[in-house]
Design a protein around this motif. Structure first.
Motif, mmCIF file in Angstrom:
data_model
loop_
_atom_site.group_PDB
_atom_site.id
_atom_site.type_symbol
_atom_site.label_atom_id
_atom_site.label_comp_id
_atom_site.label_asym_id
_atom_site.label_seq_id
_atom_site.Cartn_x
_atom_site.Cartn_y
_atom_site.Cartn_z
ATOM 1 N N ASP A 217 -1.827 2.363 -15.526
ATOM 2 C CA ASP A 217 -1.427 2.643 -14.140
ATOM 3 C C ASP A 217 -1.205 1.349 -13.356
ATOM 4 O O ASP A 217 -1.989 0.964 -12.486
ATOM 5 C CB ASP A 217 -2.437 3.544 -13.426
ATOM 6 C CG ASP A 217 -2.226 5.015 -13.748
ATOM 7 O OD1 ASP A 217 -1.410 5.321 -14.640
ATOM 8 O OD2 ASP A 217 -2.863 5.858 -13.104
ATOM 9 N N PHE A 218 -0.089 0.703 -13.650
ATOM 10 C CA PHE A 218 0.264 -0.559 -13.012
ATOM 11 C C PHE A 218 1.112 -0.372 -11.762
ATOM 12 O O PHE A 218 1.142 -1.249 -10.899
ATOM 13 C CB PHE A 218 1.029 -1.448 -14.006
ATOM 14 C CG PHE A 218 0.258 -1.705 -15.264
ATOM 15 C CD1 PHE A 218 -0.766 -2.632 -15.288
ATOM 16 C CD2 PHE A 218 0.514 -0.988 -16.416
ATOM 17 C CE1 PHE A 218 -1.507 -2.852 -16.428
ATOM 18 C CE2 PHE A 218 -0.220 -1.202 -17.573
ATOM 19 C CZ PHE A 218 -1.228 -2.136 -17.580
ATOM 20 N N THR A 219 1.811 0.749 -11.681
ATOM 21 C CA THR A 219 2.800 0.940 -10.619
ATOM 22 C C THR A 219 2.457 2.147 -9.752
ATOM 23 O O THR A 219 1.470 2.837 -9.981
ATOM 24 C CB THR A 219 4.202 1.146 -11.213
ATOM 25 O OG1 THR A 219 4.237 2.404 -11.908
ATOM 26 C CG2 THR A 219 4.567 0.031 -12.182
ATOM 27 N N ASP A 220 3.311 2.382 -8.758
ATOM 28 C CA ASP A 220 3.258 3.544 -7.856
ATOM 29 C C ASP A 220 2.142 3.406 -6.828
ATOM 30 O O ASP A 220 1.062 2.913 -7.119
ATOM 31 C CB ASP A 220 3.110 4.861 -8.616
ATOM 32 C CG ASP A 220 4.228 5.081 -9.630
ATOM 33 O OD1 ASP A 220 5.302 4.491 -9.450
ATOM 34 O OD2 ASP A 220 4.019 5.831 -10.608
ATOM 35 N N ARG A 221 2.430 3.843 -5.610
ATOM 36 C CA ARG A 221 1.519 3.875 -4.473
ATOM 37 C C ARG A 221 1.358 2.517 -3.794
ATOM 38 O O ARG A 221 1.261 2.449 -2.591
ATOM 39 C CB ARG A 221 0.141 4.433 -4.864
ATOM 40 C CG ARG A 221 0.251 5.837 -5.411
ATOM 41 C CD ARG A 221 -1.120 6.475 -5.624
ATOM 42 N NE ARG A 221 -0.935 7.828 -6.115
ATOM 43 C CZ ARG A 221 -1.527 8.347 -7.163
ATOM 44 N NH1 ARG A 221 -2.409 7.629 -7.829
ATOM 45 N NH2 ARG A 221 -1.276 9.568 -7.544
ATOM 46 N N GLY A 222 1.258 1.456 -4.527
ATOM 47 C CA GLY A 222 1.121 0.125 -3.954
ATOM 48 C C GLY A 222 2.468 -0.584 -3.884
ATOM 49 O O GLY A 222 3.467 -0.128 -4.442
ATOM 50 N N PRO A 223 2.519 -1.741 -3.188
ATOM 51 C CA PRO A 223 3.795 -2.353 -2.838
ATOM 52 C C PRO A 223 4.503 -3.131 -3.928
ATOM 53 O O PRO A 223 5.683 -3.440 -3.781
ATOM 54 C CB PRO A 223 3.424 -3.297 -1.676
ATOM 55 C CG PRO A 223 1.994 -3.627 -1.927
ATOM 56 C CD PRO A 223 1.378 -2.388 -2.507
ATOM 57 N N ASP A 224 3.845 -3.495 -5.052
ATOM 58 C CA ASP A 224 4.503 -4.404 -5.996
ATOM 59 C C ASP A 224 4.125 -4.088 -7.439
ATOM 60 O O ASP A 224 3.546 -4.918 -8.145
ATOM 61 C CB ASP A 224 4.134 -5.853 -5.654
ATOM 62 C CG ASP A 224 5.067 -6.866 -6.321
ATOM 63 O OD1 ASP A 224 6.007 -6.442 -7.030
ATOM 64 O OD2 ASP A 224 4.851 -8.077 -6.143
#
Length: 359
Positions: A132-139
């Motif tokens: 879970d590296f991506t999604d919800r946060g900005p970068d």
């Protein structure tokens, strides 16, 4: 959101959330932003965001029972991780990042794994990301770029930096490959694109997503065993559906992705989005079913935020309550499971910890 097992030091409370009616932390089934009472709107973010960044979990209230707690993140610099005289270096694990690159860099520096310039400085240390590296946060793409770079730098220093596949990697792959292609969701028609957006998909990530990012994500392992720890992303027994050995599961997941069938990929995403298998009665037996099949003596996972695992988020009756504070991993299921999702998307903590936890 992961959370420590005990109450931590005093922290600064964010504004009360009692006027907001918000769905629980779920995938596939609903929006990821709060529903306000009629005529009200969600409070504006207090800071400016990059163009096309959709404020989600960290920026908007997400718990419909009581107040959340803001945990200040001001890690102090730390010395590089201690190196053994011989043999493999120390073992570290990282919980869900969800695009919070600055918080990740701070946590890695705090543990002495990178220097002030963001370069690997931990020698033969072994570092595992739980997905879970991506999604919800900005970068999210910045997070993937960092992990890919640290993998090369760690290998050159005699250590390694590796990563597991989370359900959000499957979600982003599906959104890029299949877009609005209908899939059989088991509850009507669904699409990867809609599910990705509902679960915090960021336009900036999609715009910056390149072929080498897609290839890297598609090749990630689903689970691995290291030093007696079975590392997985999701707290589910669904891995058992894909093989009776670590190698078989990882090969099956890669084959499903290689065939590029939308329904097969959706089924994989849906199963690896399941959670809480280890939390309630029978949870320890569920953990043992995985350990007996794949090896290891304890399981380490991300995916499910610790306050939800604890069942102590807010108060059902609206009264004041002492909400749990994220201070570290949560050990449960008769000591067989270690949860690592500190809930960075919900004003929690991005956890980077050495195993064994006593260190």
């Amino acid at each position: 959101m992961t959370q420590g097992a005990g109450q931590g030091p005093e922290v600064e409370r964010t504004a009360t959330l009692r006027d907001f009616r918000v769905p629980a932390y779920v995938h596939e089934s609903g929006p990821y932003v709060p529903h306000t009472q009629q005529g009200e709107s969600a409070p504006p973010a207090e800071e400016s965001y990059p163009e096309a960044y959709t404020p989600t979990q960290r920026d908007l209230p997400v718990i419909n029972r009581g107040d959340t707690l803001q945990v200040p993140v001001e890690p102090a610099p730390a010395a590089p991780a201690a190196q053994p005289a011989a043999g493999p270096g120390p073992l570290f694990v990282v919980g869900d990042v969800h695009g919070y690159l600055d918080e990740l860099m701070a946590a890695l520096r705090e543990q002495g794994l990178i220097d002030d310039a963001g370069q690997w400085c931990a020698g033969t240390t072994r570092l595992w990301f739980l997905g879970d590296f991506t999604d919800r946060g900005p970068d999210g793409i910045g997070v993937i770029d960092l992990v890919m770079r640290l993998s090369a730098e760690a290998a050159a220093a005699g250590g390694y930096c590796k990563a597991l596949m989370g359900n959000h990697e499957l979600l982003l792959l599906g959104a890029k490959r299949f877009g609005d292609t209908p899939v059989n969701s088991g509850a009507g028609t669904a699409t990867f694109q809609a599910a990705w957006l509902l679960n915090g998909g960021q336009k900036t990530d999609m715009d910056r997503l390149q072929d080498h990012h897609l290839q890297w994500m598609a090749r990630l392992d689903a689970l691995e065993e290291v030093d007696g720890y079975l590392l997985v992303h999701s707290d589910t027994t669904a891995y058992l559906d894909y093989g009776d050995s670590i190698e078989a599961v990882n090969d099956t997941v890669r084959e499903r992705l290689t065939r590029n069938d939308a329904d097969e990929c959706w089924d994989l995403f849906r199963k690896l989005t399941k959670r809480f298998s280890f939390r309630d009665e029978g949870g320890a037996d569920a953990v043992r079913s995985l350990l007996d099949t794949y090896g290891g003596t304890r399981i380490v996972h991300g995916h499910s935020p610790i306050p939800y695992l604890l069942g102590e988020v807010g108060s059902e009756d609206g009264e004041e309550s002492n909400d749990p504070v994220v201070e570290g991993p949560h050990v449960y299921a008769e000591g067989l499971a270690i949860a690592m999702d500190g809930g960075v998307t919900m004003a929690g903590k991005l956890l980077v910890r050495q195993l064994p936890l006593e260190h």
